[in-house]
Enzyme design. Structure first.
Site, PDB file in Angstrom:
ATOM      1  N   ARG A  71     -67.317 -13.451  22.031  1.00  0.00           N
ATOM      2  CA  ARG A  71     -66.453 -13.242  23.189  1.00  0.00           C
ATOM      3  C   ARG A  71     -66.382 -11.773  23.577  1.00  0.00           C
ATOM      4  O   ARG A  71     -66.425 -10.889  22.718  1.00  0.00           O
ATOM      5  CB  ARG A  71     -65.040 -13.734  22.895  1.00  0.00           C
ATOM      6  CG  ARG A  71     -64.999 -15.255  22.792  1.00  0.00           C
ATOM      7  CD  ARG A  71     -63.609 -15.747  22.597  1.00  0.00           C
ATOM      8  NE  ARG A  71     -62.901 -14.893  21.672  1.00  0.00           N
ATOM      9  CZ  ARG A  71     -61.611 -14.626  21.766  1.00  0.00           C
ATOM     10  NH1 ARG A  71     -60.898 -15.108  22.750  1.00  0.00           N
ATOM     11  NH2 ARG A  71     -61.033 -13.863  20.866  1.00  0.00           N
ATOM     12  N   SER A 131     -66.300 -10.113  11.974  1.00  0.00           N
ATOM     13  CA  SER A 131     -65.624 -10.875  10.910  1.00  0.00           C
ATOM     14  C   SER A 131     -66.524 -11.188   9.720  1.00  0.00           C
ATOM     15  O   SER A 131     -66.837 -12.364   9.430  1.00  0.00           O
ATOM     16  CB  SER A 131     -65.041 -12.137  11.503  1.00  0.00           C
ATOM     17  OG  SER A 131     -64.274 -11.775  12.603  1.00  0.00           O
ATOM     18  N   ASP A 184     -61.406  -9.927  11.666  1.00  0.00           N
ATOM     19  CA  ASP A 184     -60.524 -10.824  12.443  1.00  0.00           C
ATOM     20  C   ASP A 184     -59.134 -10.981  11.811  1.00  0.00           C
ATOM     21  O   ASP A 184     -58.141 -11.172  12.507  1.00  0.00           O
ATOM     22  CB  ASP A 184     -61.179 -12.195  12.693  1.00  0.00           C
ATOM     23  CG  ASP A 184     -61.741 -12.853  11.447  1.00  0.00           C
ATOM     24  OD1 ASP A 184     -61.704 -12.245  10.356  1.00  0.00           O
ATOM     25  OD2 ASP A 184     -62.231 -14.001  11.549  1.00  0.00           O
TER      26      ASP A 184
HETATM   27  C1  BGC Z   1     -65.829 -13.387   6.303  1.00  0.00           C
HETATM   28  C2  BGC Z   1     -64.545 -12.630   6.607  1.00  0.00           C
HETATM   29  C3  BGC Z   1     -63.827 -13.287   7.782  1.00  0.00           C
HETATM   30  C4  BGC Z   1     -63.642 -14.773   7.538  1.00  0.00           C
HETATM   31  C5  BGC Z   1     -62.972 -15.474   8.696  1.00  0.00           C
HETATM   32  C6  BGC Z   1     -65.543 -14.869   6.134  1.00  0.00           C
HETATM   33  O1  BGC Z   1     -66.732 -15.578   5.960  1.00  0.00           O
HETATM   34  O2  BGC Z   1     -66.452 -12.880   5.157  1.00  0.00           O
HETATM   35  O3  BGC Z   1     -64.803 -11.277   6.899  1.00  0.00           O
HETATM   36  O4  BGC Z   1     -62.582 -12.656   7.959  1.00  0.00           O
HETATM   37  O5  BGC Z   1     -64.898 -15.382   7.295  1.00  0.00           O
HETATM   38  O6  BGC Z   1     -63.683 -15.328   9.876  1.00  0.00           O
END
Ligand code: BGC
Length: 448
Positions: A71, A131, A184
């Site tokens: 996004r 994320s 995130d």
């Molecule tokens: C990632 C995290 C992320 C989470 C939710 C995980 O697979 O390693 O960095 O915050 O997913 O998106």
């Protein structure tokens, strides 16, 4: 106990085990804060020291990479309120599993088009929600430790993600001013903290799962940043709890006691075997597959579907989490949605089978919700906020599954009786939160 219940009992998480997991998580948290290695929880400092104070204002760009969709948002902030325009695209598997150049080049194209379509002429400060586990070196730089979820783009691990993004933009001759790189979870916590001053924790329960929280610098022996800071948000990367630390996917790990043959099978056939074991028991990318693996075993034992598995049932990842949500939905008491889902898999089912499918979904999602609650309990108890804490939560599993949030609450009450923890749905934390981090960064630099 019926034979079906015997199989499903493997997925039960008893009170004693939940308590044990909570305290194991807490000791891994402490270890992870001490040094970079030796804990399955990476406990990554984010360089975000302040939650918003409400004076942030202006126009910001935010980009959000990490789930099923990518996004781009333009967010205007004023008086703790947002106005936003956004563009959302689904990222094809070919793009996220090719090279980093393909991935970031694609992102740059989407952002360039967005800037053009929305006639944005100024170079706006940009917050980048990324994320994945990143070892941050400042608010605007961080090395990718490993990909998770479905991402495998080659050439990115070990590199500075902001540099890769900038290089892709340079190639398109588009100027961007990245002022904040955020996970995130951090975005979610920031977005909630704009209005809830007692929000100390952010959690994602979506495609993947993770949590962050505000930690005191004095509790972080490995902190090498500015010693004058009092606190910093820690990205826990709790999805990796219980991982094989030796690199051998067969290593038992901290979750050994509760990992079933279904978890093991899912793990070995995933692109990141041995990693993200806690995530693989909780998050949306995996719950459907766990349900499928249980159904396959029940079929092989002749306990369901007349003992006959269709090719579709034997195909990996045919169920997504929305199937589980539909089966467990209260409006599905006549099993019509279950029938529809199973017919697509060309399965022959009797009406008793529909009850069994419901039980399987309930067992898998209940275990996930109880495990997630043990995580929240571990964090809130560690920071001594049991008597007053808002936990911001975002992600499709928390938002859309009919009973997940209720079971989490119930489990929290069981683990921390009398607690005053509020699990608060944080709408679009990853998008808005990135803009907020950007806004706080700009405010702190005294640019506003
Ligand atoms: C990632 C995290 C992320 C989470 C939710 C995980 O697979 O390693 O960095 O915050 O997913 O998106």
């Amino acid at each position: 106990m019926s034979l079906v219940d015997e199989v499903l009992s493997k997925l039960t998480l008893s009170h004693e085990t939940a308590v044990k997991i909570k305290s194991l998580l807490q000791s891994e948290m402490v270890k992870g804060l001490e040094r970079d290695s030796g804990s399955t929880l990476k406990m990554l400092p984010t360089y975000v020291h302040d939650i918003p104070n409400g004076t942030e204002e202006g126009d910001f760009l935010a980009i959000d990479l990490g789930g099923t969709n990518f996004r781009v948002l333009k967010i205007s902030l004023k008086d703790r309120k947002y106005k936003q325009v956004e563009k959302k695209i689904e990222l094809p598997l070919e793009i996220i599993t090719d090279t980093q150049q393909t991935l970031f080049g694609h992102l740059a194209d989407v952002v360039t088009e967005f800037i053009k379509d929305n006639k944005i002429s100024a170079t706006l400060p940009l917050g980048f929600t990324f994320s994945f586990p990143v070892k941050q070196r400042s608010l605007t730089s961080g090395l990718l430790i490993t990909w998770t979820k479905k991402f495998t783009a080659e050439g990115a691990v070990g590199k500075d993600i902001v540099e890769l993004l900038k290089a892709a933009f340079d190639e398109k001759q588009v100027k961007v001013d990245v002022v904040g790189l955020v996970n995130d979870t951090t975005g979610t916590m920031m977005a909630c903290a704009l209005t809830d001053f007692n929000c100390h924790v952010g959690v994602i329960l979506g495609t993947g799962t993770n949590a962050c929280y505000m930690e005191q610098i004095e509790n972080i022996p490995k902190w090498t940043g500015d010693k004058n800071q009092k606190q910093v948000i820690i990205n826990m990367e709790w999805g990796a709890f219980g991982d094989a630390t030796s690199g051998d996917p067969q290593e038992a790990g901290a979750l050994a006691e509760i990992r079933t043959e279904f978890d093991k099978e899912l793990d070995v056939s995933s692109p990141n075997a041995g990693k993200q074991r806690y995530e693989k028991m909780i998050s949306g990318m995996y719950l459907g597959e766990l349900v499928r693996l249980v159904l396959v075993q029940l079929t092989k034992k002749g306990l369901i579907f007349n003992g006959l598995a269709s090719d579709e049932l034997l195909t990996r990842n045919v169920f997504d989490t929305s199937f589980i949500s539909n089966v467990e939905d209260l409006s599905n008491s006549d099993h019509s949605k279950t029938r529809e889902g199973l017919s697509k898999l060309k399965l022959n089912f009797a009406s008793e089978d529909l009850d069994i499918v419901l039980k399987v979904c309930q067992a898998v999602s209940r275990r996930g919700a109880r495990l997630a609650a043990a995580g929240v309990a571990a964090v809130v108890e560690k920071i001594k906020k049991v008597d007053d804490c808002v936990v911001a939560v975002d992600g499709s599993v928390f938002q859309k599954h009919p009973t997940f949030s209720g079971i989490m609450k119930e489990t929290l009450n069981e683990l921390l009786p009398g607690n005053k923890i509020q699990l608060k749905r944080a709408e679009d934390g990853s998008g808005r939160g990135a803009a907020l981090v950007a806004a706080v960064a700009v405010r702190m630099k005294g640019k506003l």
